[in-house]
Design a protein around this motif. Structure first.
Motif, mmCIF file in Angstrom:
data_model
loop_
_atom_site.group_PDB
_atom_site.id
_atom_site.type_symbol
_atom_site.label_atom_id
_atom_site.label_comp_id
_atom_site.label_asym_id
_atom_site.label_seq_id
_atom_site.Cartn_x
_atom_site.Cartn_y
_atom_site.Cartn_z
ATOM 1 N N PRO A 53 0.670 -1.159 0.017
ATOM 2 C CA PRO A 53 0.111 0.008 0.096
ATOM 3 C C PRO A 53 0.968 1.206 -0.024
ATOM 4 C CG PRO A 53 -0.794 -1.500 1.480
ATOM 5 C CD PRO A 53 0.316 -2.192 1.021
ATOM 6 N N LYS A 54 0.459 2.378 -0.604
ATOM 7 C CA LYS A 54 1.282 3.698 -0.818
ATOM 8 C C LYS A 54 1.580 4.295 0.747
ATOM 9 C CE LYS A 54 -0.387 4.885 -5.405
ATOM 10 N NZ LYS A 54 -1.226 5.818 -6.283
ATOM 11 N N TYR A 55 0.537 4.058 1.458
ATOM 12 C CA TYR A 55 0.623 4.782 2.974
ATOM 13 C C TYR A 55 1.834 3.927 3.526
ATOM 14 C CZ TYR A 55 -1.221 0.868 5.789
ATOM 15 O OH TYR A 55 -1.603 -0.364 6.327
ATOM 16 N N SER A 100 5.264 19.005 6.006
ATOM 17 C CA SER A 100 3.811 19.076 6.052
ATOM 18 C C SER A 100 3.101 18.240 5.011
ATOM 19 C CB SER A 100 3.401 20.607 5.736
ATOM 20 O OG SER A 100 3.579 20.726 4.357
ATOM 21 N N GLU A 101 1.662 17.837 5.395
ATOM 22 C CA GLU A 101 0.716 17.070 4.808
ATOM 23 C C GLU A 101 0.965 17.527 3.342
ATOM 24 O OE1 GLU A 101 -2.927 16.415 6.244
ATOM 25 O OE2 GLU A 101 -2.200 15.209 8.041
ATOM 26 N N ARG A 102 1.103 18.677 3.125
ATOM 27 C CA ARG A 102 0.816 19.412 1.678
ATOM 28 C C ARG A 102 2.090 18.924 0.956
ATOM 29 N NH1 ARG A 102 -1.865 23.403 -0.714
ATOM 30 N NH2 ARG A 102 -2.987 23.710 1.318
ATOM 31 N N GLU A 103 3.298 19.345 1.702
ATOM 32 C CA GLU A 103 4.597 18.919 1.170
ATOM 33 C C GLU A 103 4.658 17.467 0.739
ATOM 34 O OE1 GLU A 103 8.221 21.199 2.788
ATOM 35 O OE2 GLU A 103 6.703 21.071 4.427
ATOM 36 N N LEU A 104 4.455 16.492 1.498
ATOM 37 C CA LEU A 104 4.391 15.089 1.270
ATOM 38 C C LEU A 104 3.718 14.815 0.078
ATOM 39 C CD1 LEU A 104 4.491 13.835 4.904
ATOM 40 C CD2 LEU A 104 6.365 13.781 3.494
ATOM 41 N N CYS A 105 2.394 15.080 0.103
ATOM 42 C CA CYS A 105 1.311 14.973 -1.197
ATOM 43 C C CYS A 105 1.813 15.307 -2.358
ATOM 44 C CB CYS A 105 0.056 15.743 -0.846
ATOM 45 S SG CYS A 105 -0.813 15.170 0.470
ATOM 46 N N VAL A 106 2.638 16.632 -2.512
ATOM 47 C CA VAL A 106 3.248 17.042 -3.702
ATOM 48 C C VAL A 106 4.521 16.272 -4.066
ATOM 49 C CG1 VAL A 106 4.631 18.988 -4.746
ATOM 50 C CG2 VAL A 106 2.464 19.324 -3.559
ATOM 51 N N ARG A 107 5.430 15.968 -2.943
ATOM 52 C CA ARG A 107 6.683 15.320 -3.255
ATOM 53 C C ARG A 107 6.498 13.880 -3.660
ATOM 54 N NH1 ARG A 107 11.227 15.170 1.619
ATOM 55 N NH2 ARG A 107 10.328 17.599 1.343
ATOM 56 N N TYR A 108 5.348 13.306 -3.087
ATOM 57 C CA TYR A 108 5.243 11.786 -3.360
ATOM 58 C C TYR A 108 3.971 11.514 -4.476
ATOM 59 C CZ TYR A 108 9.059 11.415 -0.068
ATOM 60 O OH TYR A 108 10.347 11.447 0.629
ATOM 61 N N LEU A 114 0.661 12.049 -3.522
ATOM 62 C CA LEU A 114 0.004 11.127 -3.065
ATOM 63 C C LEU A 114 -1.439 11.924 -2.617
ATOM 64 C CD1 LEU A 114 2.613 9.236 -0.509
ATOM 65 C CD2 LEU A 114 1.238 8.280 -2.457
ATOM 66 N N SER A 115 -2.410 11.314 -2.158
ATOM 67 C CA SER A 115 -3.605 12.169 -1.581
ATOM 68 C C SER A 115 -3.384 12.442 -0.211
ATOM 69 C CB SER A 115 -4.981 11.096 -1.607
ATOM 70 O OG SER A 115 -4.922 9.975 -1.025
ATOM 71 N N ARG A 116 -4.095 13.480 0.273
ATOM 72 C CA ARG A 116 -3.921 13.939 1.769
ATOM 73 C C ARG A 116 -4.281 12.813 2.690
ATOM 74 N NH1 ARG A 116 -4.881 19.782 3.944
ATOM 75 N NH2 ARG A 116 -3.067 19.956 2.685
ATOM 76 N N MET A 117 -5.310 11.824 2.391
ATOM 77 C CA MET A 117 -5.756 10.710 2.927
ATOM 78 C C MET A 117 -4.667 9.755 3.167
ATOM 79 S SD MET A 117 -9.194 8.209 2.604
ATOM 80 C CE MET A 117 -10.072 9.688 2.997
ATOM 81 N N THR A 118 -4.044 9.433 2.139
ATOM 82 C CA THR A 118 -2.795 8.213 2.173
ATOM 83 C C THR A 118 -1.559 8.842 3.039
ATOM 84 O OG1 THR A 118 -3.332 7.683 -0.171
ATOM 85 C CG2 THR A 118 -1.319 7.113 0.572
ATOM 86 N N VAL A 119 -1.536 10.169 3.058
ATOM 87 C CA VAL A 119 -0.176 10.879 3.727
ATOM 88 C C VAL A 119 -0.630 10.686 5.200
ATOM 89 C CG1 VAL A 119 0.936 12.948 4.229
ATOM 90 C CG2 VAL A 119 0.732 12.337 1.831
ATOM 91 N N ARG A 120 -1.520 11.086 5.417
ATOM 92 C CA ARG A 120 -2.239 11.259 6.939
ATOM 93 C C ARG A 120 -2.277 9.653 7.421
ATOM 94 N NH1 ARG A 120 -7.271 14.807 7.745
ATOM 95 N NH2 ARG A 120 -5.610 16.403 6.938
#
Length: 247
Positions: free
Chosen positions: A11-13, A37-45, A47-53
């Motif tokens: 799984p991506k998370y 931050s969640e936003r940075e991780l979303c952009v860098r990888y 991913l959706s915010r839900m997956t990052v969280r």
């Protein structure tokens, strides 16, 4: 792993968890450092915010990260390996370069009930000293210790200063009591309201319950019942594969 593989069965998370864990263990993200931050991780990888969280939540639940409301998520201090040998809390902390502390909570002498009599192999009603202390490392609450000691082996123990001292050290120096063997049982549990208040953790937090019997000359002289913070301790043991039996 430094990127997310969209074709992986993992799984991506969980892939994100592995990436962040590698950054922590390689010290690229040191203790108390904020993670992106969640936003940075979303952009860098990508991913959706839900997956990052979900990935970050996993590391928070494992005690590798901690959150500060309104500030972000930070790298937690590494857990301390629980010693699986007969050693005092004071000795253990000093060996790790930490400053041990002990705060008196209660001390009393009680008659042994049926359970204590069975553990110590003594007659019910035999006097036992009970000493409850909060143990700290560099000022941080780590564990609650409740020591039960045969009163006949240390008659005036409750009159002695025990704050910020090793109980085992006092028993050896004053009473010549040296423990040469022991056994220990470790169970998982949840902190009740009293333990949580002393340990500065939320009620219901995961804890480790320890029961240790210490022996001298083949006789049980001390029963220790302790509660350790599970977010600060982990259990590690070496494993071996016994050689195959040779006919």
């Amino acid at each position: 792993m430094t990127t997310i593989d969209p074709h992986s069965p993992v799984p991506k998370y969980f892939q994100l968890r592995a990436i962040l864990l590698d950054l922590i263990e390689s010290a690229e993200l040191p203790v108390d450092a904020p993670i992106p931050s969640e936003r940075e991780l979303c952009v860098r990888y990508e991913l959706s915010r839900m997956t990052v969280r979900q990935g970050v939540d996993q590391l928070v639940s494992e005690g590798r990260l901690y959150r500060v409301p309104g500030k972000g998520t930070f790298v937690a201090r590494p857990k301390i390996e629980m010693p699986l040998r007969l050693v005092s809390f004071t000795e253990d902390m000093l060996s790790r370069g930490l400053r041990p502390g002990a705060i008196d909570l209660d001390r009393r002498t009680v008659p042994a009930d049926a359970r204590l009599a069975r553990i110590f192999e003594i007659e019910p009603g035999t006097e036992i000293h009970v000493i409850e202390r909060l143990r700290t490392a560099d000022g941080e609450p780590m564990a609650l210790e409740r020591a039960h000691i045969l009163a006949s082996l240390a008659p005036d123990l409750l009159d002695r200063r025990l704050a910020d001292r090793s109980l085992y050290g006092v028993l050896e120096a004053v009473y010549g009591l040296v423990f040469d063997a022991g056994d220990q049982t470790i169970d998982a549990g949840l902190a009740d309201a009293t333990d949580a208040r002393h340990l500065l953790i939320p009620r219901g937090s995961a804890v480790l319950h320890l029961q240790r019997r210490s022996y001298t000359g083949g006789a049980c002289a001390e029963l220790g019942v302790s509660t350790y913070r599970a977010d600060r301790y982990q259990i590690h043991t070496a494993l071996g594969n016994p050689p195959a039996h040779q006919p």
